[in-house]
Design a protein around this motif. Structure first.
Motif, PDB file in Angstrom:
ATOM      1  N   THR A  77      26.061   6.238  20.289  1.00 41.32           N
ATOM      2  CA  THR A  77      26.426   5.177  21.172  1.00 41.32           C
ATOM      3  C   THR A  77      28.128   5.724  21.501  1.00 41.32           C
ATOM      4  O   THR A  77      28.178   5.411  22.719  1.00 41.32           O
ATOM      5  N   GLU A  82      26.154   2.764  25.523  1.00 42.28           N
ATOM      6  CA  GLU A  82      25.936   1.432  24.934  1.00 42.28           C
ATOM      7  C   GLU A  82      25.923   0.538  25.880  1.00 42.28           C
ATOM      8  O   GLU A  82      26.537   0.765  27.181  1.00 42.28           O
ATOM      9  N   TRP A  83      25.348  -0.630  25.363  1.00 36.39           N
ATOM     10  CA  TRP A  83      25.260  -1.654  26.351  1.00 36.39           C
ATOM     11  C   TRP A  83      26.582  -2.454  26.085  1.00 36.39           C
ATOM     12  O   TRP A  83      27.100  -2.765  24.919  1.00 36.39           O
ATOM     13  N   ASP A  84      27.152  -2.951  27.101  1.00 33.36           N
ATOM     14  CA  ASP A  84      28.350  -3.779  27.044  1.00 33.36           C
ATOM     15  C   ASP A  84      28.072  -5.218  26.718  1.00 33.36           C
ATOM     16  O   ASP A  84      27.755  -6.063  27.802  1.00 33.36           O
ATOM     17  N   TYR A  85      27.780  -5.507  25.696  1.00 27.02           N
ATOM     18  CA  TYR A  85      27.226  -6.710  24.955  1.00 27.02           C
ATOM     19  C   TYR A  85      28.460  -7.981  25.435  1.00 27.02           C
ATOM     20  O   TYR A  85      27.996  -9.021  25.537  1.00 27.02           O
ATOM     21  N   GLN A  88      27.420  -8.786  28.888  1.00 30.64           N
ATOM     22  CA  GLN A  88      26.217  -9.595  28.871  1.00 30.64           C
ATOM     23  C   GLN A  88      26.315 -11.011  28.498  1.00 30.64           C
ATOM     24  O   GLN A  88      25.928 -11.959  29.390  1.00 30.64           O
ATOM     25  N   LEU A  89      27.288 -11.353  27.592  1.00 29.78           N
ATOM     26  CA  LEU A  89      27.283 -12.442  27.098  1.00 29.78           C
ATOM     27  C   LEU A  89      28.183 -13.312  28.246  1.00 29.78           C
ATOM     28  O   LEU A  89      27.963 -14.510  28.107  1.00 29.78           O
ATOM     29  N   THR A  92      26.142 -14.486  30.571  1.00 28.77           N
ATOM     30  CA  THR A  92      25.153 -15.487  30.236  1.00 28.77           C
ATOM     31  C   THR A  92      25.865 -17.002  30.344  1.00 28.77           C
ATOM     32  O   THR A  92      24.979 -17.838  30.669  1.00 28.77           O
ATOM     33  N   PHE A 124      19.691  -5.779  31.521  1.00 27.41           N
ATOM     34  CA  PHE A 124      19.432  -4.408  30.949  1.00 27.41           C
ATOM     35  C   PHE A 124      19.488  -3.450  32.215  1.00 27.41           C
ATOM     36  O   PHE A 124      18.227  -2.882  32.344  1.00 27.41           O
ATOM     37  N   PHE A 128      25.628  -3.058  33.290  1.00 26.78           N
ATOM     38  CA  PHE A 128      25.898  -3.450  31.797  1.00 26.78           C
ATOM     39  C   PHE A 128      25.732  -2.133  31.013  1.00 26.78           C
ATOM     40  O   PHE A 128      26.016  -2.350  29.705  1.00 26.78           O
TER      41      PHE A 128
END
Length: 413
Positions: A77, A82-85, A88-89, A92, A124, A128
């Protein structure tokens, strides 16, 4: 894509313009790397110019430098993506009302899950995806130089992650697909040889081992860095540093530290090198206390090979501040003041008595190898028994033979 270098000499000239002095072998390897488009693995001790080569390559070609600094425990990662959580949150939460509208006409949980699954590509996507140096080098719209620094410090698992990138200049992202480099980057990997690298990684790279330069090239490097030190002093400093590298040091002085030492001496206004000023500043190149002490001890000899350096290895100084240290009335030549030879008591009665005492069995009040623990003998302190030596008998026949041997004549009785 146009070639960045026309020849090996062009590489040497371009690097020299940016303060990096190459030898023929290094310039040739760099030129071949640029034409073949293969990664270059540089191995060698710390401070010989491995990382600086990648920086100079980027400056000479006008490319952007991307650097991946490796360390123990590093995972993909930090190297790939890596995914930018968090992002994303946040999306949401902002789209919560829209999500409710999307699921309004569903009647079962399965229908709702299926409806959400149809929208997962929205979360995804590139929006992000947080690219790290390897993926960024592949996705870059312009050519770049990728430096994977100190790859030997990373775990072997990271080497496996590098293989796809080094072989194909591509990175696979399962949720999206495979990214292939539009402009293959120049890839430089460096290693300080703290561990062996895998054969799979080495097979994908050109290889070059960088050692400390010879005296002429190191002096040329000092001159190119405009340290401010006089040329004669710089030449002498190079010889001294090379002498320090010949000592048993924990870390030998690097080229960059030689440059720092030259600049330090220039700041102090030093025009002529001597052991005292070098001893005061040697910590610029010696970074461990043991190395500092060994370097200080060697500096007088390195500055002037003909200088007399007192031997401090003998820990007993007989002078003791001007006293003749006669050792109990005796001079240094081993004679008493009356001029007779002195044997320090080895041949007097006391000396013979001490040696005889050392030869007595059981003198340490403990059993020794071969000692008998039963039979006659007096009890000593500690429980050991002192065994009297048994006399060795000689028969009359043995005595007669000893007198007859060697042609000796028998005397009349």
């Amino acid at each position: 894509m146009t070639d960045d270098f026309d020849s090996v000499d062009d590489v040497a000239r371009a690097f020299a313009e940016h303060g990096y002095i190459t030898d023929r072998r290094l310039a040739t390897t760099t030129f071949v790397m640029s034409r073949l488009g293969k990664p270059l693995l540089l191995e060698g001790p710390a401070g010989v110019g491995k990382t600086e080569l990648a920086k100079t390559l980027a400056a000479a070609t006008g490319r952007r430098l991307l650097r991946l600094q490796c360390y123990e425990g590093q995972d993909e990662t930090k190297a790939l993506y890596e995914w930018d959580y968090g992002k994303q949150l946040l999306y949401t939460q902002i789209l919560r009302e829209k999500t409710a509208e999307l699921l309004a006409d569903t009647t079962t949980m399965a229908d709702a899950v299926e409806r959400v699954a149809e929208q997962d590509t929205a979360f995804f996507s590139d929006r992000f995806l947080a690219a790290r140096p390897l993926l960024e080098a592949v996705r870059s719209p312009e050519p770049v130089v990728l430096l994977v620094d100190e790859v030997d410090r990373a775990d072997e698992a990271l080497e496996a992650v590098l293989l796809e990138m080094l072989a194909e200049y591509q990175v696979s992202v399962p949720e999206i697909g495979t990214f292939v480099a539009e402009h293959p980057p120049y890839v430089i990997l460096t290693s300080n040889n703290t561990r062996d690298l895998s054969a799979a990684l080495k097979r994908r790279c050109l290889h070059l081992f960088l050692e400390y330069p010879d005296a002429g090239r190191e002096l040329e490097i000092l001159r190119s860095k405009a340290t401010g030190l006089d040329d004669a002093a710089a030449q002498q400093l190079v010889g001294i540093v090379r002498g320090l590298r010949g000592l048993d040091l924990r870390k030998s002085p690097s080229i960059s530290e030689t440059i720092d030492w030259a600049r330090t001496l220039a700041v102090l206004g030093v025009a002529e090198l001597d052991a005292d000023v070098l001893a005061d500043t040697v910590s610029v190149v010696a970074k461990y206390e043991r190395d500092v002490e060994r370097s200080r001890a060697a500096l007088p000899r390195l500055v002037d090979p003909n200088a007399h350096v007192p031997d401090r290895s003998h820990g007993h100084d007989h002078s003791h501040g001007g006293h003749d240290h006669s050792h109990g009335g005796h001079s240094h030549d081993g004679r008493p003041h009356d001029g007779r030879p002195h044997d320090h008591g080895d041949d007097d009665d006391g000396g013979r008595a001490r040696r005889a005492a050392k030869d007595q069995p059981g003198r340490h009040d403990e059993e020794y190898y071969g000692q008998r623990t039963s039979g006659s003998g007096s009890e000593k302190a500690g429980g050991a028994r002192e065994i009297p030596a048994a006399p060795r008998g000689v028969t009359s026949a043995q005595g007669a033979r000893s007198f007859r041997g060697g042609g000796a004549r028998r005397r009349p009785v």
